[in-house]
Design an enzyme around this catalytic site. Structure first.
Site, mmCIF file in Angstrom:
data_model
loop_
_atom_site.group_PDB
_atom_site.id
_atom_site.type_symbol
_atom_site.label_atom_id
_atom_site.label_comp_id
_atom_site.label_asym_id
_atom_site.label_seq_id
_atom_site.Cartn_x
_atom_site.Cartn_y
_atom_site.Cartn_z
ATOM 1 N N ARG A 149 0.787 -1.214 0.085
ATOM 2 C CA ARG A 149 -0.059 -0.114 -0.065
ATOM 3 C C ARG A 149 0.904 1.295 0.064
ATOM 4 N NH1 ARG A 149 -2.125 -1.265 5.755
ATOM 5 N NH2 ARG A 149 -0.083 -2.069 5.674
ATOM 6 N N CYS A 171 -4.949 1.700 -7.874
ATOM 7 C CA CYS A 171 -5.294 0.446 -7.955
ATOM 8 C C CYS A 171 -6.549 -0.045 -7.755
ATOM 9 C CB CYS A 171 -4.396 -0.325 -6.645
ATOM 10 S SG CYS A 171 -2.554 -0.181 -6.855
HETATM 11 C C1 UDX Z 1 -4.482 -0.954 -2.498
HETATM 12 C C2 UDX Z 1 -4.233 -2.515 -1.628
HETATM 13 O O1 UDX Z 1 -4.282 -2.325 -0.373
HETATM 14 C C3 UDX Z 1 -2.901 -2.699 -2.128
HETATM 15 O O2 UDX Z 1 -2.692 -4.295 -1.409
HETATM 16 C C4 UDX Z 1 -2.770 -3.331 -3.333
HETATM 17 O O3 UDX Z 1 -1.227 -3.539 -3.977
HETATM 18 C C5 UDX Z 1 -2.712 -1.703 -4.158
HETATM 19 O O4 UDX Z 1 -3.987 -1.208 -3.913
HETATM 20 P P1 UDX Z 1 -3.446 1.596 -1.866
HETATM 21 O O5 UDX Z 1 -4.158 2.041 -3.275
HETATM 22 O O6 UDX Z 1 -2.094 2.136 -1.737
HETATM 23 O O7 UDX Z 1 -3.412 -0.039 -2.010
HETATM 24 O O8 UDX Z 1 -4.422 2.084 -0.805
HETATM 25 P P2 UDX Z 1 -5.367 1.309 0.266
HETATM 26 O O9 UDX Z 1 -4.632 1.916 1.710
HETATM 27 O O10 UDX Z 1 -5.703 0.066 0.196
HETATM 28 O O11 UDX Z 1 -6.506 2.277 0.395
HETATM 29 C C6 UDX Z 1 -7.438 2.504 -0.872
HETATM 30 C C7 UDX Z 1 -8.404 3.497 -0.738
HETATM 31 O O12 UDX Z 1 -9.431 2.986 -0.087
HETATM 32 C C8 UDX Z 1 -7.952 5.010 -0.216
HETATM 33 O O13 UDX Z 1 -8.523 5.698 -1.013
HETATM 34 C C9 UDX Z 1 -8.323 4.801 1.214
HETATM 35 O O14 UDX Z 1 -8.591 6.344 1.448
HETATM 36 C C10 UDX Z 1 -9.731 4.090 0.991
HETATM 37 N N1 UDX Z 1 -10.317 3.536 2.300
HETATM 38 C C11 UDX Z 1 -9.335 2.473 3.003
HETATM 39 C C12 UDX Z 1 -11.350 3.867 2.883
HETATM 40 O O15 UDX Z 1 -12.024 4.516 2.207
HETATM 41 N N2 UDX Z 1 -11.906 3.192 3.844
HETATM 42 C C13 UDX Z 1 -11.014 2.128 4.697
HETATM 43 O O16 UDX Z 1 -11.640 1.808 5.593
HETATM 44 C C14 UDX Z 1 -10.040 2.084 3.836
#
Ligand code: UDX
Length: 445
Positions: A154, A263
């Site tokens: 992430r 992603c």
């Molecule tokens: C994601 C996957 O987690 C990771 O395993 C993959 O390799 C790439 O995509 P990332 O895009 O870096 O990683 O972000 P992540 O921390 O997973 O959050 C994704 C999105 O979901 C963010 O916009 C975050 O704000 C949102 N989110 C996350 C929520 O709205 N609520 C939550 O409870 C968790």
């Protein structure tokens, strides 16, 4: 072990640095020489907490090299990691595989010893087999195998996620490739990190299934937020109570503005498109709904603002705190905060955006918005403050201090990150997502 990494973006740069940190000799190639020059000089072309120091330390070890010569990177390496992007196609939901194909061609043009091409990029299931089939029809001079080793890092916690992952997945039909992969990650395996060995297709599926599950979990709680808004209930408390259930778990259950980034949004769309190509569209048709729920949260914030302004954005000043798709990142791809800022700008508001790291990237994407270097400048004389990304520095803002800067003390906490009663007690009219019990006006809108 001598390794090559193709792609020096977010994934490739972090992965290569971690591999060198683990003791391997790593040479990284990217088609963009400016990226290579920056990394070779110890300057990451993106923001990731702790990465600059980690990069400098690893460069000093002499095991990590960035080169603009594909030949120099590829010749002599036993494993070649493909770490290039797989963005959404311009005119469809499917993944654009041109960078993966070109990295594969580059490796094949320079390969000079028996080795394995290891995909880390997120690809539609069947991609690895297609590459393996090319090797069967155009037998190379040296023995070349294909493996898939998906990456789950992430942004914001990329180094920790790489060096201490929840699991490792090795997809390969070759015993020698599996042995090489086990050797590459030997230190992590001896630390007890679980691993799964499987075929190519399953390894590809693990990644898209994981991202689909996470997106579903986020959209599930955001769908509950929609109901809470009309049922006079509180999604934050609901989420907390659900999260205590071990079968559900509290992670990825924060209701707010939803998911963005490079992603999750494009991966669930690409997965749907691929399922359709395979004749199994119905199996993941729910992902379309997950996408729609996600995008509706952005519309909800704009409609809340519209209601606050009695439908007229003209002459209204709005501060949007946060432009990155999530905290601890400067990535603005499909950023919910920025999309809300742009929508309010289009409706006639004067929108000032602040982000601790992502202003420059945001400016390139939405040049017509106003970007501020300080929270104070962003909030001066505004009629509304919208918290769009939950950076730590926003969570500790003093509502009395910010209250002295603004024209009207109205806040939309689109990430449910602030202490609602603290802000309310400081004279703010606070709105949030999924908190139907919080404010009579929120219910009416
Ligand atoms: C994601 C996957 O987690 C990771 O395993 C993959 O390799 C790439 O995509 P990332 O895009 O870096 O990683 O972000 P992540 O921390 O997973 O959050 C994704 C999105 O979901 C963010 O916009 C975050 O704000 C949102 N989110 C996350 C929520 O709205 N609520 C939550 O409870 C968790």
């Amino acid at each position: 072990m001598r390794l090559s990494v193709l792609g020096a973006g977010y994934l490739g740069a972090v992965h290569a640095t971690c591999l060198a940190h683990l003791g391997h000799e790593v040479k990284v190639f990217d088609v963009d020489p400016s990226k290579i020059a920056m990394l070779a000089a110890g300057k990451p072309p993106f923001y990731e907490p702790g990465f600059e120091t980690f990069l400098a330390e690893t460069l000093a070890s002499g095991r990590l090299h960035f080169t603009d010569s594909a030949q120099a990177a590829i010749e002599g390496a036993r494993l070649h990691f493909i770490c290039v992007g797989t963005p959404q196609q311009q005119d469809s939901d499917a993944a654009d595989l041109r960078f993966v194909n070109s990295a594969f061609d580059t490796i094949m043009a320079n390969i000079n010893c028996a080795s394995t091409i290891v995909g880390k990029s997120t690809v539609p299931v069947g991609t690895a087999q297609r590459l393996a089939d090319i090797l069967i029809s155009n037998v190379p001079a040296v023995r070349v195998k294909i493996a898939w080793n998906p990456e789950f890092l992430r942004e914001g916690t990329a180094i920790e996620d790489t060096l201490n992952p929840d699991r490792l997945v090795f997809g390969t039909d070759s015993e020698s490739s599996e042995k090489d992969l086990m050797e590459v990650y030997g230190k992590l395996l001896s630390d007890g990190i679980p691993y799964v060995t499987t075929d190519l297709a399953t390894a590809e599926m693990v990644k898209v299934a994981a991202n689909s599950f996470l997106a579903t979990k986020i959209s599930f709680i955001n769908a509950m937020a929609e109901i809470c808004e009309v049922a006079n209930a509180d999604v934050v408390t609901l989420s907390r109570a659900l999260g205590y259930d071990d079968r559900i778990g509290k992670r990825y259950l924060n209701a707010g503005l939803g998911f963005g980034g490079g992603c999750l949004p494009k991966d669930i769309r690409a997965f749907s498109a691929r399922a359709g190509e395979l004749g199994a569209a119905d199996a993941v048709s729910f992902l379309r709904e997950i996408d729609k729920i996600n995008l509706r949260r952005r519309e909800r914030v704009v409609s809340l603002a519209a209601a606050i302004f009695s439908g007229n954005f003209f002459g209204k000043n709005v501060a949007v705190l946060g432009a990155a798709f999530k905290p601890d990142s400067d990535d603005v791809r499909d950023s919910p905060a920025l999309s809300v800022a742009a929508a309010m700008h289009v409706k006639g508001a004067l929108v000032r955006v602040h982000d601790p790291q992502a202003n420059e990237n945001a400016r390139q994407r939405f040049p017509t918005l106003t970007y501020c270097d300080s929270i104070e400048t962003a909030c001066a004389d505004v009629d509304l403050v919208v918290l769009g990304t939950e950076w730590a520095e926003y969570k500790i803002l003093d509502p009395l201090y910010i209250g002295q800067l603004v024209r009207d003390r109205v806040l939309i906490d689109a990430r449910n990150a602030l202490d609602w009663s603290f802000w309310s007690d400081s004279g703010w009219d606070v709105h949030a997502l999924g908190r139907g019990n919080m404010h009579p006006r929120t219910r009416e809108i």
